[in-house]
Design a protein around this motif. Sequence first.
Motif, PDB file in Angstrom:
ATOM      1  N   GLY A   1       0.787  -1.230   0.000  1.00  8.76           N
ATOM      2  CA  GLY A   1       0.000   0.000   0.000  1.00  8.76           C
ATOM      3  C   GLY A   1       0.818   1.277   0.000  1.00  8.76           C
ATOM      4  O   GLY A   1       0.264   2.369   0.014  1.00  8.76           O
ATOM      5  N   GLN A   2       2.138   1.154  -0.003  1.00  6.43           N
ATOM      6  CA  GLN A   2       3.001   2.342  -0.076  1.00  6.43           C
ATOM      7  C   GLN A   2       3.552   2.464  -1.498  1.00  6.43           C
ATOM      8  O   GLN A   2       4.000   1.465  -2.059  1.00  6.43           O
ATOM      9  CB  GLN A   2       4.184   2.206   0.891  1.00  6.43           C
ATOM     10  N   TYR A   3       3.563   3.665  -2.023  1.00  9.88           N
ATOM     11  CA  TYR A   3       4.085   3.871  -3.374  1.00  9.88           C
ATOM     12  C   TYR A   3       5.508   4.397  -3.295  1.00  9.88           C
ATOM     13  O   TYR A   3       5.829   5.237  -2.451  1.00  9.88           O
ATOM     14  CB  TYR A   3       3.171   4.807  -4.156  1.00  9.88           C
ATOM     15  N   ARG A   4       6.349   3.857  -4.154  1.00 13.20           N
ATOM     16  CA  ARG A   4       7.760   4.219  -4.141  1.00 13.20           C
ATOM     17  C   ARG A   4       8.274   4.360  -5.565  1.00 13.20           C
ATOM     18  O   ARG A   4       7.812   3.674  -6.475  1.00 13.20           O
ATOM     19  CB  ARG A   4       8.591   3.125  -3.458  1.00 13.20           C
ATOM     20  N   ILE A   5       9.279   5.232  -5.737  1.00 13.05           N
ATOM     21  CA  ILE A   5      10.033   5.290  -6.985  1.00 13.05           C
ATOM     22  C   ILE A   5      11.400   4.684  -6.684  1.00 13.05           C
ATOM     23  O   ILE A   5      12.138   5.187  -5.827  1.00 13.05           O
ATOM     24  CB  ILE A   5      10.122   6.739  -7.500  1.00 13.05           C
ATOM     25  N   ILE A   6      11.680   3.573  -7.363  1.00 13.58           N
ATOM     26  CA  ILE A   6      12.876   2.793  -7.042  1.00 13.58           C
ATOM     27  C   ILE A   6      13.883   2.901  -8.189  1.00 13.58           C
ATOM     28  O   ILE A   6      13.532   2.691  -9.355  1.00 13.58           O
ATOM     29  CB  ILE A   6      12.500   1.297  -6.845  1.00 13.58           C
ATOM     30  N   GLY A   7      15.119   3.227  -7.871  1.00  8.18           N
ATOM     31  CA  GLY A   7      16.174   3.325  -8.869  1.00  8.18           C
ATOM     32  C   GLY A   7      16.573   1.951  -9.398  1.00  8.18           C
ATOM     33  O   GLY A   7      16.626   0.989  -8.633  1.00  8.18           O
ATOM     34  N   LEU A   8      16.820   1.884 -10.694  1.00  8.49           N
ATOM     35  CA  LEU A   8      17.213   0.620 -11.338  1.00  8.49           C
ATOM     36  C   LEU A   8      18.682   0.696 -11.766  1.00  8.49           C
ATOM     37  O   LEU A   8      19.191   1.787 -12.049  1.00  8.49           O
ATOM     38  CB  LEU A   8      16.341   0.368 -12.564  1.00  8.49           C
ATOM     39  N   PRO A   9      19.360  -0.456 -11.842  1.00  7.05           N
ATOM     40  CA  PRO A   9      20.774  -0.443 -12.230  1.00  7.05           C
ATOM     41  C   PRO A   9      20.951  -0.303 -13.739  1.00  7.05           C
ATOM     42  O   PRO A   9      21.533  -1.144 -14.397  1.00  7.05           O
ATOM     43  CB  PRO A   9      21.283  -1.805 -11.720  1.00  7.05           C
ATOM     44  N   GLU A  10      20.417   0.772 -14.281  1.00 11.54           N
ATOM     45  CA  GLU A  10      20.477   1.002 -15.719  1.00 11.54           C
ATOM     46  C   GLU A  10      20.502   2.510 -15.951  1.00 11.54           C
ATOM     47  O   GLU A  10      19.718   3.242 -15.330  1.00 11.54           O
ATOM     48  CB  GLU A  10      19.214   0.400 -16.366  1.00 11.54           C
ATOM     49  N   LEU A  11      21.369   2.967 -16.834  1.00 15.93           N
ATOM     50  CA  LEU A  11      21.459   4.406 -17.066  1.00 15.93           C
ATOM     51  C   LEU A  11      20.278   4.902 -17.886  1.00 15.93           C
ATOM     52  O   LEU A  11      19.874   4.276 -18.862  1.00 15.93           O
ATOM     53  CB  LEU A  11      22.756   4.750 -17.802  1.00 15.93           C
ATOM     54  N   GLU A  12      19.754   6.048 -17.494  1.00 18.32           N
ATOM     55  CA  GLU A  12      18.680   6.686 -18.262  1.00 18.32           C
ATOM     56  C   GLU A  12      19.247   7.831 -19.110  1.00 18.32           C
ATOM     57  O   GLU A  12      18.883   7.995 -20.268  1.00 18.32           O
ATOM     58  CB  GLU A  12      17.630   7.255 -17.292  1.00 18.32           C
ATOM     59  N   TRP A  13      20.121   8.610 -18.526  1.00 19.61           N
ATOM     60  CA  TRP A  13      20.576   9.838 -19.201  1.00 19.61           C
ATOM     61  C   TRP A  13      21.948  10.240 -18.657  1.00 19.61           C
ATOM     62  O   TRP A  13      22.104  10.384 -17.432  1.00 19.61           O
ATOM     63  CB  TRP A  13      19.562  10.960 -18.926  1.00 19.61           C
ATOM     64  N   ILE A  14      22.921  10.392 -19.546  1.00 21.35           N
ATOM     65  CA  ILE A  14      24.225  10.916 -19.137  1.00 21.35           C
ATOM     66  C   ILE A  14      24.268  12.368 -19.566  1.00 21.35           C
ATOM     67  O   ILE A  14      24.297  12.682 -20.766  1.00 21.35           O
ATOM     68  CB  ILE A  14      25.374  10.118 -19.777  1.00 21.35           C
ATOM     69  N   ASN A  15      24.243  13.247 -18.609  1.00 23.02           N
ATOM     70  CA  ASN A  15      24.042  14.659 -18.901  1.00 23.02           C
ATOM     71  C   ASN A  15      25.370  15.371 -19.162  1.00 23.02           C
ATOM     72  O   ASN A  15      25.838  16.167 -18.350  1.00 23.02           O
ATOM     73  CB  ASN A  15      23.295  15.313 -17.738  1.00 23.02           C
ATOM     74  N   ASP A  16      25.937  15.087 -20.310  1.00 27.00           N
ATOM     75  CA  ASP A  16      27.239  15.654 -20.661  1.00 27.00           C
ATOM     76  C   ASP A  16      27.251  15.952 -22.159  1.00 27.00           C
ATOM     77  O   ASP A  16      26.462  15.395 -22.917  1.00 27.00           O
ATOM     78  CB  ASP A  16      28.341  14.643 -20.305  1.00 27.00           C
ATOM     79  N   GLY A  17      28.147  16.851 -22.565  1.00 24.09           N
ATOM     80  CA  GLY A  17      28.325  17.135 -23.989  1.00 24.09           C
ATOM     81  C   GLY A  17      27.047  17.620 -24.636  1.00 24.09           C
ATOM     82  O   GLY A  17      26.346  18.487 -24.090  1.00 24.09           O
ATOM     83  N   SER A  18      26.702  17.035 -25.800  1.00 21.75           N
ATOM     84  CA  SER A  18      25.525  17.517 -26.533  1.00 21.75           C
ATOM     85  C   SER A  18      24.226  17.165 -25.813  1.00 21.75           C
ATOM     86  O   SER A  18      23.165  17.705 -26.153  1.00 21.75           O
ATOM     87  CB  SER A  18      25.511  16.958 -27.961  1.00 21.75           C
ATOM     88  N   ASN A  19      24.292  16.264 -24.823  1.00 27.16           N
ATOM     89  CA  ASN A  19      23.078  15.994 -24.047  1.00 27.16           C
ATOM     90  C   ASN A  19      22.691  17.169 -23.156  1.00 27.16           C
ATOM     91  O   ASN A  19      21.533  17.282 -22.747  1.00 27.16           O
ATOM     92  CB  ASN A  19      23.256  14.732 -23.197  1.00 27.16           C
ATOM     93  N   LYS A  20      23.640  18.052 -22.848  1.00 28.36           N
ATOM     94  CA  LYS A  20      23.291  19.197 -21.984  1.00 28.36           C
ATOM     95  C   LYS A  20      22.295  20.147 -22.655  1.00 28.36           C
ATOM     96  O   LYS A  20      21.261  20.458 -22.059  1.00 28.36           O
ATOM     97  CB  LYS A  20      24.557  19.917 -21.509  1.00 28.36           C
ATOM     98  N   PRO A  21      22.564  20.620 -23.888  1.00 25.13           N
ATOM     99  CA  PRO A  21      21.522  21.452 -24.508  1.00 25.13           C
ATOM    100  C   PRO A  21      20.201  20.712 -24.702  1.00 25.13           C
ATOM    101  O   PRO A  21      19.129  21.310 -24.564  1.00 25.13           O
ATOM    102  CB  PRO A  21      22.135  21.878 -25.852  1.00 25.13           C
ATOM    103  N   LEU A  22      20.276  19.401 -24.994  1.00 27.11           N
ATOM    104  CA  LEU A  22      19.017  18.654 -25.173  1.00 27.11           C
ATOM    105  C   LEU A  22      18.219  18.599 -23.867  1.00 27.11           C
ATOM    106  O   LEU A  22      16.998  18.768 -23.870  1.00 27.11           O
ATOM    107  CB  LEU A  22      19.308  17.229 -25.661  1.00 27.11           C
ATOM    108  N   ALA A  23      18.914  18.386 -22.746  1.00 27.74           N
ATOM    109  CA  ALA A  23      18.209  18.333 -21.455  1.00 27.74           C
ATOM    110  C   ALA A  23      17.665  19.707 -21.081  1.00 27.74           C
ATOM    111  O   ALA A  23      16.584  19.814 -20.487  1.00 27.74           O
ATOM    112  CB  ALA A  23      19.145  17.817 -20.361  1.00 27.74           C
ATOM    113  N   ILE A  24      18.394  20.755 -21.425  1.00 27.49           N
ATOM    114  CA  ILE A  24      17.903  22.114 -21.161  1.00 27.49           C
ATOM    115  C   ILE A  24      16.598  22.346 -21.918  1.00 27.49           C
ATOM    116  O   ILE A  24      15.620  22.856 -21.367  1.00 27.49           O
ATOM    117  CB  ILE A  24      18.977  23.162 -21.549  1.00 27.49           C
ATOM    118  N   GLN A  25      16.581  21.962 -23.183  1.00 26.85           N
ATOM    119  CA  GLN A  25      15.350  22.130 -23.956  1.00 26.85           C
ATOM    120  C   GLN A  25      14.234  21.258 -23.386  1.00 26.85           C
ATOM    121  O   GLN A  25      13.095  21.699 -23.238  1.00 26.85           O
ATOM    122  CB  GLN A  25      15.589  21.803 -25.439  1.00 26.85           C
TER     123      GLN A  25
END
Lengths: 326, 326
Positions: A215-239
């Motif tokens: 009955g408790q809701y949780r957001i659990i981290g998984l051992p898998e990358l979602e987003w590496i926020n570096d280089g050209s990913n920075k402008p994309l994440a900003i947008q």
Amino acid sequence: MKLFFLSLLFIFSGNTFAQDPLPAWNDGPSKKAIIRFVQETTRAGSSQFISKEERIAVFDNDGTLWSEQPIYVQLAFAIDRIKTLAPQNPQWKTQQPFKAVLENDIQTVKASGHKGLFELIAATHAGMSTEAFQAIVSEWLKTARHPVTNRPYTEMVYQPMLELLAYLKSNGYTNYIVSGGGTEFMRPWTQKAYGIPPERIIGSAIKSKFVEVNGQYRIIGLPELEWINDGSNKPLAIQHQIGRRPVIAFGNSDGDQDMLLWTTGAPEPRLAGIIHHTDGAREVAYDRQSAIGKLNTALDLAPKNNWLVVDMKKDWRSIFPAIQPK
Amino acid sequence: MKLFFLSLLFIFSGNTFAQDPLPAWNDGPSKKAIIRFVQETTRAGSSQFISKEERIAVFDNDGTLWSEQPIYVQLAFAIDRIKTLAPQNPQWKTQQPFKAVLENDIQTVKASGHKGLFELIAATHAGMSTEAFQAIVSEWLKTARHPVTNRPYTEMVYQPMLELLAYLKSNGYTNYIVSGGGTEFMRPWTQKAYGIPPERIIGSAIKSKFVEVNGQYRIIGLPELEWINDGSNKPLAIQHQIGRRPVIAFGNSDGDQDMLLWTTGAPEPRLAGIIHHTDGAREVAYDRQSAIGKLNTALDLAPKNNWLVVDMKKDWRSIFPAIQPK
């Protein structure tokens, strides 16, 4: 009545002359350029005026707002965490890269590359709820100390950048962190350290899942990358997360280059700066050859793009905040 | 002087009695519950007080803030766009699902399923910069009309929800949209329609890339899905972009269920509501069997989770804003 007007005069002139918004910055071209830009973009009637909603300022974190030497703080956290968890994971004694961590063999840890580093992240960042992870980070920060200065990591922030953040905020700018570091690693402490709230932290992330347990809701981290926020990913994440092109951007490494190009490539007035680690006495001097925070191509691109190159040795009167009385 | 005080009295009592923050809501349990919740969470000293920074309110868009019948507005956009682009794409005359679109055969379009819909999205949303896409959406909205009411789509928003957004904002709440619709499809018009700026739009997204063309930097949409913001992805996106658990959440379909569970599962005071489309005369009556905006399991979960079920027919005095004078 005359005294009253004299007092007023005193108060106003006092404000005008005494108020230096960036006292930890030496008077020089960097400080001048920053102040001129902020004044021109916020003064009503200025040809460079930018509306308050559009005043977005983005900052890299590691090496731009706080120290990233001798290793990223988040890696120091993962290493300490591996040691804490080692008794429950006896297999780590013989299993790389955990074995190297437990033996303080940082060279082997580094040599394990992205795959090895990711295994450390997975073992220390995943498998628990966001709240639980943030609580662990907060607890760790209370006692962890920088290996060279022996300061808490949250006092390894740069005093001149704290002043810049406050100066921008007081001029209607909204500050965001756009870092290669983990979003959830930063959120527990950025409000207190920088005045930047959780919703303005844009970083790297692991995947996660939404689950119900008893009955408790949780957001659990998984051992898998979602987003590496570096280089050209920075402008994309900003947008993706802000949806506006930044007006001001500061970084310190080639990983920030695309964020700076995106910022200053706009037709309207823009300001970008590179924090150049030139001060081997008060901090660490590094740039083109550094394994951490490598600054090479971005340094070459600075002049042609009118990016400020902030010389820490010359431009900064102090590097770290005065030690807080306990 | 006496007149002055009488005037003051008149002004204050006038404010107190005349000021109904939700005039398009009939006096009833939904309106009462909303007002009581907002008052209790914002009154200093209240046991339910929530600090301003934590006052996060999230809203689904399609069917919650504006009409989603007879088809999602974004699908209507894609269909119109396919027709506009047809002369440059003669192969579409024989190629599904484009052929069905050009022949106004909506049943075949729907029958083409996720794959077909995605082909329409790819052909109309990708291959251009974010700015170019947003300009196309803005232009389209100027002339597109709802097929039943002949109103501009931005006047197919729900007047009671506009009032709720404004009421929350005036009480220090920060409103976000958390929609299955495309983030970049919503951003060009949500500020004007709802007072919600681009940085508070959390939606679905296609992948994108950062490119330089002749010294100009662009973010270009790719024909590949990045994130479908529905179901359990809604709480994950809220955590990813806001990093705070919402205090208030409104939705209208099973796709909002996890967002509502995440919101009201918190130990602190929380408010969630479901907009129940019960008004076949003034809008469209639909719920458990609808292909669009299906509301089935979430309706069953409402009582046990203390979610408001807003009965559009009973609770709303008016549905759409008065037609604007031209």
